[in-house]
Design an enzyme around this catalytic site. Structure first.
Site, PDB file in Angstrom:
ATOM      1  N   ARG A 179     -28.461  17.850 -20.733  1.00  0.00           N
ATOM      2  CA  ARG A 179     -29.459  17.432 -21.642  1.00  0.00           C
ATOM      3  C   ARG A 179     -29.747  15.746 -21.475  1.00  0.00           C
ATOM      4  O   ARG A 179     -29.135  15.098 -20.776  1.00  0.00           O
ATOM      5  CB  ARG A 179     -28.958  17.664 -23.074  1.00  0.00           C
ATOM      6  N   ASP A 180     -30.851  15.457 -22.290  1.00  0.00           N
ATOM      7  CA  ASP A 180     -30.990  14.065 -22.621  1.00  0.00           C
ATOM      8  C   ASP A 180     -31.581  13.478 -21.414  1.00  0.00           C
ATOM      9  O   ASP A 180     -31.049  12.385 -20.773  1.00  0.00           O
ATOM     10  CB  ASP A 180     -29.747  13.210 -22.895  1.00  0.00           C
ATOM     11  N   ASP A 201     -29.491   9.587 -32.627  1.00  0.00           N
ATOM     12  CA  ASP A 201     -29.981   8.986 -31.556  1.00  0.00           C
ATOM     13  C   ASP A 201     -31.333   8.326 -31.337  1.00  0.00           C
ATOM     14  O   ASP A 201     -32.127   9.075 -32.086  1.00  0.00           O
ATOM     15  CB  ASP A 201     -29.992   9.810 -30.262  1.00  0.00           C
ATOM     16  N   GLU A 244     -23.349  11.959 -22.101  1.00  0.00           N
ATOM     17  CA  GLU A 244     -24.658  11.977 -22.884  1.00  0.00           C
ATOM     18  C   GLU A 244     -25.617  10.971 -22.530  1.00  0.00           C
ATOM     19  O   GLU A 244     -25.012   9.707 -22.052  1.00  0.00           O
ATOM     20  CB  GLU A 244     -24.455  12.373 -24.374  1.00  0.00           C
ATOM     21  N   GLN A 304     -33.629  11.218 -33.474  1.00  0.00           N
ATOM     22  CA  GLN A 304     -33.335  12.290 -33.721  1.00  0.00           C
ATOM     23  C   GLN A 304     -33.247  12.529 -35.193  1.00  0.00           C
ATOM     24  O   GLN A 304     -32.704  11.638 -35.913  1.00  0.00           O
ATOM     25  CB  GLN A 304     -31.640  12.531 -33.197  1.00  0.00           C
ATOM     26  N   TRP A 315     -19.934   9.847 -34.168  1.00  0.00           N
ATOM     27  CA  TRP A 315     -19.931  11.284 -34.429  1.00  0.00           C
ATOM     28  C   TRP A 315     -18.588  11.752 -35.415  1.00  0.00           C
ATOM     29  O   TRP A 315     -18.767  12.604 -35.918  1.00  0.00           O
ATOM     30  CB  TRP A 315     -19.980  12.087 -33.251  1.00  0.00           C
TER      31      TRP A 315
END
Ligand code: FRU
Length: 511
Positions: A153-154, A22, A204, A39, A297
């Site tokens: 998250r995020d 990311d 996400e 990331q 992914w």
């Protein structure tokens, strides 16, 4: 790093080596430097040990790789997941006395299990930088939002009028939380946006963006707030996908215009889309600009770029606005941003093509990357299905190919059994085989006004297609055994009178 290698993109950013995913905390500083954090696993070619890598650029193409900006305090117990960066111009945080360029990054610190997995709590923490985003220190009172959940998250933070706003994913609850803060340090939960559009298995990387709205008559209307939500796994094509919701935002609550699910890109290699902070209406860069991770992914940890010592690249920087399309309603428009910075020699320009096949060889282009474009006008209202245009990218030595096909007949369910007018086939590339490396994609692309266009960038192992001015995009990696070096345009015979096809191919300069 060595940016050679058959698969290594030349105008898209990739980390010098190892695994990247990311885009994180991307922002433009007051001097016009674009910061890309990402990331990053500095220790290997697959996910794990997540840090924030860093690169900077003046034009979003020529990047200077910087030292890793942020890493976990202890990589055996935590990792640094995705997040965002803001400039605290007015020193609301108190962390920047006598400074108007203080940089604050907000990210998820993801807790690891004793076995190295990521089942630990996900808490939201801060790091700040006094030198404009190069060197950071952790905030003394982290976390700023505590949690016991391993699915929270995020954080994506932005300035809104007199306060800060954060959108953040409660991933397995299909909920985006909206928080507010006066100072980036103390956060209050304000509202939730839940269970809309596509759910998949996790939500996400949310982004909430004030989007310019240009109507069908090309008039600028009031901006429309748009919430972007990334889904993985469980996208319609498998794995990762980005969806968006146009709506309204009042500083604490987001309200979508309708309940439709809309996806940003119709390919399979476009995820974790993030918008640059510190630009937008009222700034030097008026229109939102984004970058996404050009992978999925489902297979990202297996792609053969690993042989070259790196995995994954970013998408092109894209400029966006919202429009409305007859019959479809709200639509995000995505166009390459600043591409002229890497445009090189024109290899071919042809107007009113009558030949059935036009081949443009580009092995002389050093980057092995090209921009190509097709514009069609005068499409009859009921074109026959037999009329078609193919654009193929071919490896001359192996005849492997990636092919785009456009059928002028369009969506006519009675005649064509629900065929869609535009498709992409990457199955002709033989350098990678994986059960989820989907070969064929189809895209509905209207051409009501009798015109149609497509353009794109072919960059070694990445193809990004922009259809009809960017109302549809298709981003797709592909892995041929031998390099692609020909663009082949093929038209079906007997084009109807009045139909005109123009082509262009331009070499791109390595960034
Ligand atoms: C999206 C994502 C984020 C997370 C990061 C970890 O690709 O799963 O939710 O923060 O990757 O690398």
């Amino acid at each position: 790093g060595d940016y050679g290698g058959q698969y290594r993109p030349q105008v898209h950013y990739s980390a010098p080596q190892n695994f990247m995913s990311d885009p994180n905390g991307i922002f433009r500083d007051a001097s016009g430097t674009w910061h890309l954090y990402y990331q990053y696993n500095p220790l290997g070619l697959s996910f794990g040990n997540q840090h924030w890598g860093h690169a900077t650029s003046k034009d979003l193409y020529h990047w200077a790789s910087q030292p890793i900006a942020l890493g976990p305090p202890n990589r055996h117990t935590t990792a640094l997941f995705s997040g965002s960066t803001v400039v605290d111009r007015n020193n609301t945080s108190g962390l920047f006395p006598n400074q108007d360029n203080g940089v604050v990054s907000v990210f998820t610190l993801a807790g690891r299990d004793p076995d190295g997995g990521f089942g630990g709590p996900q808490v939201q923490s801060l790091a700040y930088s006094h030198d404009g985003g190069f060197n950071f220190q952790f905030y003394e009172h982290n976390p700023v939002i505590n949690s016991t959940s391993n699915q929270f998250r995020d954080p994506r933070v932005m300035a809104y009028k007199d306060h800060w706003v954060m959108v953040i994913a409660y991933s397995r609850d299909f909920t985006i939380g909206i928080y507010t803060s006066p100072n980036l340090l103390d956060w209050t939960h304000a509202s939730n946006f839940s269970l809309h559009g596509l759910l998949g298995a996790q939500w996400e990387c949310p982004n909430l963006i004030q989007m310019p709205y240009i109507d069908e008559e090309c008039h600028r209307q009031d901006d429309v707030w748009t919430l972007f939500v990334n889904i993985n796994p469980g996208g319609p094509l498998g794995g990762a996908v980005v969806q968006y919701f146009p709506g309204s935002f009042n500083g604490t609550h987001f309200k979508p215009v309708d309940s439709a699910a809309r996806t940003v890109d119709s390919g399979k290699d476009y995820y974790a889309m993030q918008f640059f902070n510190n630009i937008g209406p009222g700034t030097e860069v008026e229109y939102p600009v984004s970058i996404a991770w050009a992978s999925n992914w489902q297979y990202t940890q297996l792609v053969p770029t690993g042989q070259e010592g790196w995995r994954s690249s970013m998408s092109l920087p894209r400029r966006h606005y919202m429009t409305k399309i007859k019959g479809v309603g709200w639509k995000l428009v995505s166009q390459p941003y600043n591409l002229e910075r890497v445009m090189g020699d024109t290899l071919a320009v042809q107007k009113n093509v009558t030949k059935e096949v036009v081949a443009v060889e580009f092995s002389g282009v050093k980057s092995n990357a090209v921009f190509w474009e097709v514009n069609i006008t005068g499409i009859p209202e009921r074109a026959l299905r037999s009329l078609s245009l193919n654009v193929s990218f071919v490896s001359p030595s192996t005849t492997e190919s990636v092919r785009l096909a456009y059928v002028f007949g369009g969506v006519d369910f009675d005649l064509y059994g629900g065929d869609t007018p535009f498709s992409l086939d990457r199955g002709g590339a033989k350098g990678f085989d994986h059960r989820f490396f989907t070969h064929r994609f189809s895209v509905s692309s209207p051409h009501d006004d009798g015109t149609w266009s497509a353009s794109g960038v072919l960059d070694r192992s990445l193809l990004e297609v922009f259809i009809h001015g960017g109302i549809e995009t298709v981003t797709s990696t592909f892995f041929t055994q031998e390099p692609v070096a020909v663009v082949l345009f093929s038209l079906s015979p007997d084009l109807p009178k009045g139909l005109s096809v123009d082509l262009r191919v331009v070499g791109l300069n390595s960034a």
